[in-house]
Write a protein that holds these residues in place. Structure first.
Motif, PDB file in Angstrom:
ATOM      1  N   TYR A  11       0.844  -1.189   0.000  1.00  0.00           N
ATOM      2  CA  TYR A  11       0.000   0.000   0.000  1.00  0.00           C
ATOM      3  C   TYR A  11       0.881   1.241   0.000  1.00  0.00           C
ATOM      4  O   TYR A  11       1.879   1.278   0.736  1.00  0.00           O
ATOM      5  N   VAL A  16       4.078  -5.026   1.518  1.00  0.00           N
ATOM      6  CA  VAL A  16       3.743  -5.873   2.671  1.00  0.00           C
ATOM      7  C   VAL A  16       3.921  -7.350   2.310  1.00  0.00           C
ATOM      8  O   VAL A  16       4.047  -8.179   3.201  1.00  0.00           O
ATOM      9  N   ALA A  38       0.298 -11.036   8.164  1.00  0.00           N
ATOM     10  CA  ALA A  38       1.371 -11.666   7.368  1.00  0.00           C
ATOM     11  C   ALA A  38       1.293 -11.283   5.892  1.00  0.00           C
ATOM     12  O   ALA A  38       2.284 -11.393   5.171  1.00  0.00           O
ATOM     13  N   GLY A  39       0.114 -10.871   5.430  1.00  0.00           N
ATOM     14  CA  GLY A  39      -0.028 -10.471   4.025  1.00  0.00           C
ATOM     15  C   GLY A  39      -0.954 -11.363   3.207  1.00  0.00           C
ATOM     16  O   GLY A  39      -0.965 -11.297   1.979  1.00  0.00           O
ATOM     17  N   LYS A  40      -1.754 -12.180   3.858  1.00  0.00           N
ATOM     18  CA  LYS A  40      -2.628 -13.132   3.142  1.00  0.00           C
ATOM     19  C   LYS A  40      -3.702 -12.385   2.342  1.00  0.00           C
ATOM     20  O   LYS A  40      -3.921 -12.655   1.158  1.00  0.00           O
ATOM     21  N   GLU A  83     -13.271 -11.023   3.328  1.00  0.00           N
ATOM     22  CA  GLU A  83     -13.594 -11.234   4.750  1.00  0.00           C
ATOM     23  C   GLU A  83     -14.949 -10.620   5.101  1.00  0.00           C
ATOM     24  O   GLU A  83     -15.710 -11.171   5.883  1.00  0.00           O
TER      25      GLU A  83
HETATM   26  P1  ATP Z   1      -5.197 -11.020   8.990  1.00  0.00           P
HETATM   27  O1  ATP Z   1      -5.079 -12.482   9.224  1.00  0.00           O
HETATM   28  O2  ATP Z   1      -5.089 -10.211  10.260  1.00  0.00           O
HETATM   29  O3  ATP Z   1      -6.369 -10.614   8.135  1.00  0.00           O
HETATM   30  P2  ATP Z   1      -3.372 -10.824   6.717  1.00  0.00           P
HETATM   31  O4  ATP Z   1      -2.310 -11.868   6.688  1.00  0.00           O
HETATM   32  O5  ATP Z   1      -4.528 -11.038   5.821  1.00  0.00           O
HETATM   33  O6  ATP Z   1      -3.850 -10.572   8.212  1.00  0.00           O
HETATM   34  P3  ATP Z   1      -3.080  -8.265   5.426  1.00  0.00           P
HETATM   35  O7  ATP Z   1      -4.487  -7.854   5.690  1.00  0.00           O
HETATM   36  O8  ATP Z   1      -2.702  -8.618   4.036  1.00  0.00           O
HETATM   37  O9  ATP Z   1      -2.637  -9.454   6.393  1.00  0.00           O
HETATM   38  O10 ATP Z   1      -2.144  -7.090   5.956  1.00  0.00           O
HETATM   39  C1  ATP Z   1      -0.727  -7.109   5.791  1.00  0.00           C
HETATM   40  C2  ATP Z   1      -0.164  -5.780   6.279  1.00  0.00           C
HETATM   41  O11 ATP Z   1      -0.655  -4.731   5.427  1.00  0.00           O
HETATM   42  C3  ATP Z   1      -0.578  -5.415   7.700  1.00  0.00           C
HETATM   43  O12 ATP Z   1       0.527  -4.832   8.346  1.00  0.00           O
HETATM   44  C4  ATP Z   1      -1.675  -4.383   7.501  1.00  0.00           C
HETATM   45  O13 ATP Z   1      -1.696  -3.452   8.561  1.00  0.00           O
HETATM   46  C5  ATP Z   1      -1.277  -3.713   6.209  1.00  0.00           C
HETATM   47  N1  ATP Z   1      -2.460  -3.223   5.455  1.00  0.00           N
HETATM   48  C6  ATP Z   1      -3.552  -3.939   5.123  1.00  0.00           C
HETATM   49  N2  ATP Z   1      -4.442  -3.189   4.433  1.00  0.00           N
HETATM   50  C7  ATP Z   1      -3.876  -1.957   4.320  1.00  0.00           C
HETATM   51  C8  ATP Z   1      -4.282  -0.716   3.717  1.00  0.00           C
HETATM   52  N3  ATP Z   1      -5.444  -0.618   3.054  1.00  0.00           N
HETATM   53  N4  ATP Z   1      -3.441   0.334   3.804  1.00  0.00           N
HETATM   54  C9  ATP Z   1      -2.245   0.243   4.453  1.00  0.00           C
HETATM   55  N5  ATP Z   1      -1.807  -0.907   5.038  1.00  0.00           N
HETATM   56  C10 ATP Z   1      -2.608  -1.974   4.985  1.00  0.00           C
END
Ligand code: ATP
Length: 240
Positions: A11, A16, A38-40, A83
């Motif tokens: 982003y 990420v 983690a970035g999923k 989600e």
């Molecule tokens: P979870 O299991 O908590 O949903 P995830 O593995 O799906 O986590 P992501 O949602 O991909 O992780 O987020 C990865 C990183 O990117 C995190 O540090 C999050 O804060 C950041 N992030 C997610 N969405 C945005 C956004 N729209 N703008 C800025 N940073 C973001």
């Protein structure tokens, strides 16, 4: 079917996920695992076109998706269940299963076939459905589009385990019967690896471990430590 090579995305130019390689074959269910943040979700968004890659390539059925918009990717057959589920509380179940994007025609019968519990709820507004029923509708609506690739983000969020245990095998069945590839983001590791063919673990935006679902399940300690990025040098199974 889906081939991700060296994907870096994030982003506002801040990555990420970094250097991710991942592939999904037709009819294959792939679990994408990892701790919170983690970035999923970002990986799924990059595939469906909601997040633009900073580096690397995403190919779908051999087509480079770089210049394909999110709606173009949906037309190619990529269905993303976020989600948040993407439902409209004021619309009924049957209205959701008629509501295609522009001229897209949905096949409601597929949704009712895989989720028969939705049939008696046809005229009920989505806002009155239970969490599990809403999730069935969200997935059923994606199936009604005859997807070639299904991206499922934490189906289990807020649902009782018994509901999730009923939902995930339906996804598996659909993949086997239709040849649709599935990427399943899930916090319930055991359950996800029970229905998946292969699994990938992301840690702090990088691929920490991947391999056959069965291998990952039987290496529980390794799996858990990979969540903390402790085993980046170890790869179970062959690297794609
Ligand atoms: P979870 O299991 O908590 O949903 P995830 O593995 O799906 O986590 P992501 O949602 O991909 O992780 O987020 C990865 C990183 O990117 C995190 O540090 C999050 O804060 C950041 N992030 C997610 N969405 C945005 C956004 N729209 N703008 C800025 N940073 C973001």
């Amino acid at each position: 079917m889906l081939q991700i090579d060296g994907l870096t995305a994030g982003y506002d130019s801040a990555p990420v996920i970094r250097g991710l390689d991942l592939e999904v074959a037709p009819g294959e269910v792939v679990a994408l695992l990892g701790a919170n943040g983690a970035g999923k979700t970002t990986t799924l968004r990059a595939v469906s076109g909601l997040v633009h890659p900073l580096e690397g390539a995403i190919r779908f059925g051999g087509t480079d998706l770089r210049r394909v918009s999110a709606s173009g990717r949906a037309r190619l057959g990529i269905a993303h269940v976020p989600e948040s589920r993407g439902l409209f509380f004021g619309l009924t179940v049957s209205e959701h299963l008629r509501l295609g994007y522009r001229r897209e025609r949905l096949d409601a019968a597929v949704a009712y076939r895989y989720f028969p519990a939705l049939e008696p709820l046809r005229d009920r507004r989505c806002g009155l459905l239970s969490g599990g029923e809403q999730q069935m509708l969200a997935v059923g609506r994606a199936l009604a589009r005859h997807p070639k690739l299904l991206l499922l983000d934490e189906l289990s969020l807020g649902l009782a385990p018994v509901i999730v245990e009923g939902l995930l095998p339906v996804v598996r069945e659909y993949a086997e019967e239709s040849g649709c590839g599935v990427v399943l983001v899930e916090q319930h590791i055991e359950l996800a690896l029970t229905i998946a063919d292969r699994g990938y673990v992301l840690s702090h935006g990088e691929l920490a471990l991947h391999g056959d679902a069965e291998q990952l399940r039987s290496n529980h300690d390794l799996l858990i430590s990979s969540y903390f990025g402790e085993h980046t040098e170890l790869f179970a199974g062959k690297r794609p």
